[in-house]
Design an enzyme around this catalytic site. Structure first.
Site, short mmCIF file in Angstrom:
data_model
loop_
_atom_site.label_atom_id
_atom_site.label_comp_id
_atom_site.label_asym_id
_atom_site.label_seq_id
_atom_site.Cartn_x
_atom_site.Cartn_y
_atom_site.Cartn_z
N GLN A 40 0.78 -1.22 0.00
CA GLN A 40 0.00 0.00 0.00
C GLN A 40 0.82 1.28 0.00
OE1 GLN A 40 -2.48 0.52 3.45
NE2 GLN A 40 -3.55 2.30 2.61
N ALA A 95 -11.83 -1.07 6.77
CA ALA A 95 -12.88 -0.23 7.34
C ALA A 95 -12.31 0.37 8.62
CB ALA A 95 -14.14 -1.03 7.64
N TYR A 155 -18.51 -7.89 12.72
CA TYR A 155 -17.99 -7.71 11.36
C TYR A 155 -18.63 -6.48 10.71
CZ TYR A 155 -15.27 -9.57 7.47
OH TYR A 155 -14.33 -9.74 6.50
N LYS A 162 -18.42 -6.86 1.88
CA LYS A 162 -18.19 -8.18 1.28
C LYS A 162 -19.39 -8.63 0.44
CE LYS A 162 -14.04 -9.01 2.90
NZ LYS A 162 -12.86 -8.92 2.01
N LYS A 192 -5.98 -15.01 11.26
CA LYS A 192 -5.45 -13.92 12.08
C LYS A 192 -4.47 -13.08 11.26
CE LYS A 192 -4.69 -15.04 16.33
NZ LYS A 192 -4.03 -15.56 17.57
N ALA A 195 -5.29 -7.21 8.99
CA ALA A 195 -6.60 -6.58 8.82
C ALA A 195 -7.62 -7.16 9.79
CB ALA A 195 -7.09 -6.74 7.39
#
Length: 255
Positions: A40, A95, A155, A162, A192, A195
């Site tokens: 990134q 997010a 989530y 998603k 794990k 993110a």
């Protein structure tokens, strides 16, 4: 054995050795693909480059997929270096942490926009940029999760993203099918990753998945990489617009 010699794969989303992108990159490299691995930003460069150096012949590129300019620059570099590409892996999701805890009803407007821009629109943007370089057809894949279908506490807004991502896969498959470009999603069980650590109660998700899945364990990055290798290969030549579950069977269970 799957042979990807002569194929070029672009992998987005490498952060560290726990990344699903890293498991996929290892499998594609072992099959002989030339790899362009994207991270990134400058902050992630050092760790990403250390991993990339473990894959002889792989090259690293910096690209923030929330920037159209950076995507344009990247694909210009890829065209110059490789001329064409065959495989694109989109392992990107984000997010704001505060929107991944507590009650879903408290999702912020800004958090909703960010989650969909980074996690979903970026697939459209990189697919649009990649398609002209997939002159012999190709395989595009992204990463989803079961929360796109069923409620997974904490989530939250990422589940919305998603669900949108899986819909996006179907529409891209339809658009790009005439160019012999296949587009699919892999719905991996909880892992794990960097993110995933931002999700509240990740430990509970991992335990529930291992307890309830038919295989009685969690999936790992290399197993997701194996599924990606299949989708990248000619063995999946008639598979497009699909979501492939790689979750030790968790999604088939009622309770």
């Amino acid at each position: 054995m799957i042979d990807l010699a002569g194929k070029t794969a672009v992998v987005f989303g490498l952060a560290n050795k726990r990344s699903i992108a890293w498991g996929i990159a290892q499998k594609l490299h072992a099959a002989g693909a030339s790899l362009a691995i994207c991270y990134q930003n400058e902050r992630m460069k050092a760790e990403a480059e250390d991993l990339i150096n473990d894959l002889p012949g792989a090259s690293g590129f910096q690209c923030d997929v929330s920037s159209d300019q950076e995507i344009e620059t990247l694909f210009g570099q890829l065209k110059e270096k490789y001329a064409k590409i065959d495989i694109l892996v989109h392992a990107v999701a984000y997010a704001p942490a505060e929107d991944l805890k507590g009650a879903f009803i408290n999702t912020s407007r800004e958090g909703f926009k960010i989650a969909h821009d980074v996690s979903v629109y970026s697939l459209i943007a990189v697919s649009r940029a990649a398609a002209p370089l997939m002159t012999d057809g190709g395989s595009i894949m992204t990463l989803s999760y079961f929360a796109a279908e069923k409620v997974v506490p904490n989530y939250n807004v990422m589940a919305m993203a998603k669900a949108s991502l899986e819909c996006c896969v179907r529409y891209l498959a339809n658009d790009l099918g005439p160019k012999n470009i296949r587009v699919n999603a892999i719905s991996a069980g909880p892992i794990k990753t960097l993110a995933a650590r931002g999700i509240g109660a990740l430990g509970d998700m991992l335990k529930a998945a291992a307890d309830r899945a038919p295989l009685k364990r969690n999936v790992d990055q290399l197993e997701v990489g194996g599924a990606a290798l299949f989708l990248a290969s000619d063995l999946a030549s008639a598979v497009t617009g699909e979501t492939l579950y790689v979750d030790c069977g968790y999604n088939v269970m009622g309770f």
